[in-house]
Structure formats: C-alpha cells, structure tokens
Scaffold this motif. Structure first.
Motif, short mmCIF file in Angstrom:
data_model
loop_
_atom_site.label_atom_id
_atom_site.label_comp_id
_atom_site.label_asym_id
_atom_site.label_seq_id
_atom_site.Cartn_x
_atom_site.Cartn_y
_atom_site.Cartn_z
N ASN B 210 0.81 -1.22 0.00
CA ASN B 210 0.00 0.00 0.00
C ASN B 210 0.84 1.28 0.00
O ASN B 210 0.38 2.35 -0.42
CB ASN B 210 -0.94 -0.01 1.21
CG ASN B 210 -1.86 1.19 1.26
OD1 ASN B 210 -1.65 2.12 2.02
ND2 ASN B 210 -2.86 1.20 0.41
N HIS B 216 -5.20 4.38 -4.90
CA HIS B 216 -6.26 4.25 -3.90
C HIS B 216 -6.60 5.52 -3.12
O HIS B 216 -7.73 5.63 -2.65
CB HIS B 216 -5.91 3.12 -2.91
CG HIS B 216 -5.07 3.57 -1.75
ND1 HIS B 216 -3.71 3.76 -1.84
CD2 HIS B 216 -5.40 3.91 -0.47
CE1 HIS B 216 -3.24 4.18 -0.67
NE2 HIS B 216 -4.23 4.28 0.17
N HIS B 221 -9.79 7.24 0.40
CA HIS B 221 -9.73 8.35 1.35
C HIS B 221 -10.68 9.49 1.03
O HIS B 221 -10.57 10.56 1.59
CB HIS B 221 -8.29 8.88 1.45
CG HIS B 221 -7.33 7.84 1.96
ND1 HIS B 221 -7.55 7.14 3.11
CD2 HIS B 221 -6.16 7.37 1.45
CE1 HIS B 221 -6.55 6.28 3.30
NE2 HIS B 221 -5.71 6.39 2.30
N ASP B 377 -7.81 2.88 5.27
CA ASP B 377 -6.90 1.84 4.76
C ASP B 377 -7.16 0.49 5.43
O ASP B 377 -7.26 -0.53 4.76
CB ASP B 377 -5.45 2.26 5.00
CG ASP B 377 -5.03 3.42 4.11
OD1 ASP B 377 -5.30 3.36 2.90
OD2 ASP B 377 -4.44 4.39 4.63
FE LIG Z 1 -4.12 4.99 2.14
#
Ligand SMILES: [Fe+2]
Ligand code: FES
Lengths: 170, 437
Positions: B210, B216, B221, B377
């Motif tokens: 990640n 992402h 987010h 996350d």
């Molecule tokens: Fe993140």
C-alpha cells in the motif's frame, strides 16, 4: 426527552449538579449519535485530547491519539455521515458507563470549572465489541449563559497499547 | 498439511510476472517460512541508536517474530542480541526499553550477562563443574545477531550468514535515509514524540504494498481527505490554511498528480514514490529553518536537500520512511492475518520545534488507531484478507503498467501509478524466501 435538552443555567455561576448534568449529557449525545448537538457543546476554540502517554503533559511535541480542534472534530462528524465512508458500513455503535462526575475545581472569577469522570466505553462494529476504561477530564466555562467545553481530555488506562480502529468519540 | 516447506519450486510458483497467489497472504505455512527464511535472509530494521544513547540502554523489538534486543555496550558500540536466556529461554527484559546498568540479569535463576551478551556469572557455579558446561549451547551467553550495521543511526541486522552484504542489499536506496538525515542542520536525527501502535487484522505485505499504491488515495480516502476538502471550501475567504488541512487534503489529489509524481525502482524490492513532487511538496515554510540549513550546508546544497520530495520509500522487507516529514513505519508480522504497525517519528537535531510538531500531527492524523485516514486503509486490508478466502479466483492482480523487460531494470523512474514496485517487492520476496533452500 426533557432531560436531554440543553437546559439554560439558572444563575451566572453553575451549580455542581449543572456541571454533572452537562457531562452526562455529552456522553449520552455520543451514544445516541446526535453528533451535531454534541459538537455544539464545544466552544469554538475547544480541543479534544486523548494522550498517548501516561500522565502526558505536552500535546504539541509529544504524540497523542487525538488532539483536535473544532475544525477537525467537525470533519469527523461530517465523515461519519458520508456515503463513501467504507469503514462505517456498517456503522459503529458505542456505549458509555460513567461514574458520577466529580467537580475537581470551580473558579467563577476565571470562568473555569473542571470535572473528572471515570468511565467505561464500549465500541462495537460487526461482530467486534471492545471495552476501554478511561478518565474524562472536562474543562468547562460559561458562554452566553450556557456551559461549553474548552477542553475534554480522555486518558485511557492503556493509552500506550496497540489498538485496532477506534472510530467514534469517548 | 505442508505444501511449501523445503519446496522452493512451489514457493516460486506463488509469484508470477503479473500476479501472485493468495497463499502469500493467507497461508500460515507460508507465513512460517517467511519467518524461517525470508526475514533471516534479509537486512531487517531493528531501531535507531538514539533510542539507546547511554551504556546499558536497551530496546526490545522483533526481527520477523523473533524477539531481539538493541543494546548499547560499555564500549559505546550498539549490539543486537537474541532476547532469550541461554538457560531456559526466559525473555531477559521485562520492559520494552530501559537501562540495565553494567549487566543483564535473568529474572528466573539470576544468570547474568554483559551488555554484549557474553556470560558474566551463574549462581552456585560449582554445580556446573565437570559437567562439560563450557561446551554447551548456554556457555557463550545470550546469542548475538552476528550481522549488524548501524547506518547513520539506523540499525539493521541480518540473522543468517551468507546472502547479501549490507551495501549490496540496499544499494542506492540508502539515499532516502541520507536525505531524511541531511534535513537536520546538524546531520542528525533523534527518535522523539512517542510511538503509535496500531493493530491490523491482515497480512503485513498488504501494508508494504500500500505504500506505493497511488491509485487508492482518491478512492479509499474520499471519506477522510474528501471531507477535509469539502469542509475547508466553506471556510471564509482569506482564512489561513491550518496545518491539518495542508497535511490531509493532498490525499485527494487526482490520478494525474500521482502519475506525474513518479516512482523509482531499486534492486531487492526497495523503491520510492515521489520522484518529482509529492503530497509533502506544498507544506508552508517553517520560520528560521532554511536559514539554519543554509548556514550548515550553503544555499545550493540546502536547496537540493529540501527540494527532494520523496513520498514513501519502501525498504524491503518491512519498513517505510517519509523523508520530508521524518517518519518511519515498521510493519511487524505477528501471524498471516495479523500485523502490528509501529509509527516512529524523528526530530531533526538543531531544527525548529515546529517541524517536529508537524511530524507528530501527520502521524496522529494519518497513522493513529484513532485517525480517520488510517481507518480507510485498514478497512480495505481487512476486507481483502477476508475476500481472499474465496475460491472464485486464487490470484491477486498486479499487472498495471507491466512491461516484459522490467525484471532486468533497476534504478529507473516510472509512471507514478505503476504497480511495478509491488511486482518488484514480490521478486525480492521470492529471492530471499528461497535463498539457500
Ligand atoms: Fe491509504
Ligand atoms: S532461565 Fe534464565 S537463568 Fe534460568
């Protein structure tokens, strides 16, 4: 519901019972997820502080779990309402059990009142239920005839433990 | 059932050019083999020497799942010892860190050891006479980790002999440590501010991957950074942008921003995002800091140091550093589906306090179990850890911007949304997992 409405102070100086009712109301508003009303209990220059360290004195140069002004608190409240807040699908719920708050200090001249409240806080999401034990210290003052939170400090008994997500407010 | 132990071919088959098998995340057997092979074959981060400034200071941590101690010996040298009594295995220290004085004393039967691990004394020593004790496993004392390297304060250790030496293992990637350290006018860092500990119910590699996943943030987010952007829009014009908004809002930058920021690939699974710019590029200047840097390095060099905006530098296997804000995240494996994330912050020696304040705010807003960005996350990792148990598809896709000749290339800067770094991490994983098998 009458108990829950914000009662105006009877006099310029709050009684101990008024301070206690205010602290109890705050916890109940969180449990009932009435976050907008909850935010209104905070002064514009308020801080919500959760230390990371036992007996922590410095929120600026020592890390905290939370040290948030009203802007950040309102961002959290907005986020909880969001359509794409995936960590809140499904939503968390929480439950406070308070000991009767104790009035630690009252200084009418300085418009400053401090209460100390031992509590257990439970947060749940899906199958998980997690119990936290903490002390909440409220620094309160009177603004426009109403009590307001200037600082809420939540000291977790295990503040330095490794936690999973803590999503709501203690 | 064992499928992978002693079976290098089966382990290698888990990693394909453009996909990896789900067993790398969910199999307990693969996890055990990572602990037995991959971690001991790698140079693993132990701690920073500012955590043990004085003789006798120690700090307990793990290499993979093995408990080790970082300790400052009487001669000033830093040692890494296996945190295990040679008598019956008792963990020697009870606190995570502290000062042991001139020697360690085991709390069980009071065997004692010098701070380099060597055996100092045993009570009732007579009972061991004529038993051949000198030839026992216990006689040398607490076993040291033989391969230790202190790189400008950052201590790494390798448990196994053989394999790559330190320089070979890290190569040019050390430039990210250099840049983080050079940001101090004194050229020195100090651990400061406390460590955040965050428990994740997922595999440790999901976190490592990640760190270079730039597709992402604007999706996962939106709930946190997106809300910050929305709430901030309503602020009266002319309001000074708060530090918190400077920190969180860039997570909502568009794909184009991340594509253009670039990713650099180094050997052995290391690499960094933010070749040209990053989410740290537009922080406000800290009063007095540039002047101090200029005085220390000269203007040109000071500008070059501060002009680096590396976002996340991943050091294989399990740490990430953020040079521009002096933060290190350590992804500590506990089980195939459990990882402890420690987020450490550093103070730039001789720099204004406001830099540490910003670092701590970043840590609190992004990496805390009480942070909103971290929640986004973790939700995704935990959903992946569950979803991977579906038999509908046993493979995880890492194909984005794949090019067939990439395995031979190193030290290249590529499109910032490429999944090359993840493929690269798995090539390294495969190599160190099966090394010497
Ligand atoms: Fe993140
Ligand atoms: S186990 Fe350590 S002295 Fe016996």
């Amino acid at each position: 519901m009458s108990m829950l409405a914000e009662a105006p102070l009877k006099n310029a100086v709050p009684t101990d019972q008024e301070l206690i009712d205010f602290v109890v109301r705050e916890a109940r508003l969180i449990d009932q997820q009435r976050f907008d009303e909850w935010l209104d209990m905070y002064a514009d220059d308020a801080f919500y502080w959760m230390p990371l360290e036992w007996n922590q004195t410095d929120p600026r140069l020592t890390c905290s779990l939370m040290y948030e002004d009203k802007l950040l608190l309102s961002i959290r409240v907005e986020r909880l309402k969001g359509a794409r807040t995936f960590s809140q699908k499904p939503k968390s719920r929480c439950h406070h059990v308070l000991q009767t708050p104790q009035v630690d200090s009252r200084d009418a001249a300085a418009n400053s009142y401090v209460t100390w409240t031992a509590m257990h806080y439970v947060e749940t999401r899906l199958e998980e239920q997690t119990l936290y034990a903490a002390w909440a210290t409220h620094h309160l003052s009177v603004e426009d005839g109403k009590l307001r939170i200037k600082l809420k400090r939540v000291d977790l008994i295990n503040c330095d433990a490794a936690f999973g997500n803590i999503q709501l407010f203690m | 059932m064992t499928r992978y132990a002693g079976n290098a071919a089966a382990l290698r088959a888990l990693v394909r050019e453009q996909e990896v098998h789900r067993d790398v995340y969910v199999s307990e057997e693969v996890f055990q083999l990572e602990m037995e092979h991959m971690f001991p074959n790698s140079w693993v981060y132990v701690g920073h020497d500012s955590q043990v400034p004085n003789a006798g200071d120690y700090f307990g941590t793990t290499i993979g799942t093995q408990p080790v101690l970082l300790v400052r010996h009487t001669d000033g040298k830093v040692h890494v010892l296996h945190n295990r009594c040679p008598h019956k295995g008792t963990r020697i220290t009870s606190e995570t860190c502290g000062n042991t004085g001139k020697f360690f004393r085991c709390p069980y039967h009071a065997w004692s050891f010098k701070t380099d691990g060597s055996l100092l004394a045993i009570p009732l020593k007579k009972g061991y006479e004529n038993t051949g004790f000198e030839q026992s496993h216990a006689a040398p004392g607490m076993a040291p980790v033989r391969h230790v390297r202190n790189y400008r304060g950052f201590v790494f250790a390798k448990i196994n002999g053989g394999g790559l030496d330190f320089e070979e293992f890290f190569g040019e990637s050390l430039s990210s440590f250099d840049n983080m350290i050079d940001r101090s006018p004194a050229g020195q860092l100090k651990v400061a501010g406390g460590v955040l500990r965050y428990m994740h119910n997922c595999n440790w590699k999901m976190l490592v991957e990640n760190q270079t996943d730039t597709c992402h943030p604007m999706v996962a987010h939106e709930s946190s950074a997106g809300t910050v952007v929305e709430v901030w829009k309503k602020a009266p014009p002319g309001t000074k942008k708060p530090m918190a908004v400077e920190i969180i809002a860039p997570f909502m930058s568009p794909y184009e921003f991340f594509e253009n920021m670039g990713i650099r690939i180094w050997d052995n699974g290391h690499g960094h995002t933010g070749v040209h710019h990053s989410i740290h590029s537009d922080y406000s200047a800290v009063p007095g800091y540039f002047e101090k840097m200029t005085a220390a390095y000269g203007e040109e060099r000071a500008k070059a140091i501060l002009g680096e905006n590396r976002h996340n530098t991943v050091y294989f296997p399990n740490i990430m550093i953020k040079g521009p804000i002096q933060l290190l995240r350590h992804f500590k494996p506990i089980a195939a589906n459990k990882t402890l994330v420690e987020s450490w912050t550093f103070q730039l020696v001789d720099a204004p306090d406001m830099l540490l304040e910003r670092t701590l705010m970043y840590n609190r807003l992004i990496n805390a179990p009480t942070s909103i960005v971290g929640h986004d996350d973790l939700e995704m990792y935990e959903r992946a850890q569950e979803g991977l148990h579906s038999n509908g598809n046993e493979w995880v896709n890492l194909q984005r911007l794949y090019s067939p000749d990439e395995a031979e290339q190193t030290n290249v800067a590529v499109n910032g949304t490429s999944e090359w770094p993840m493929r690269h991490q798995f090539r390294a994983w495969s190599k160190f997992m099966t090394m010497g098998m």
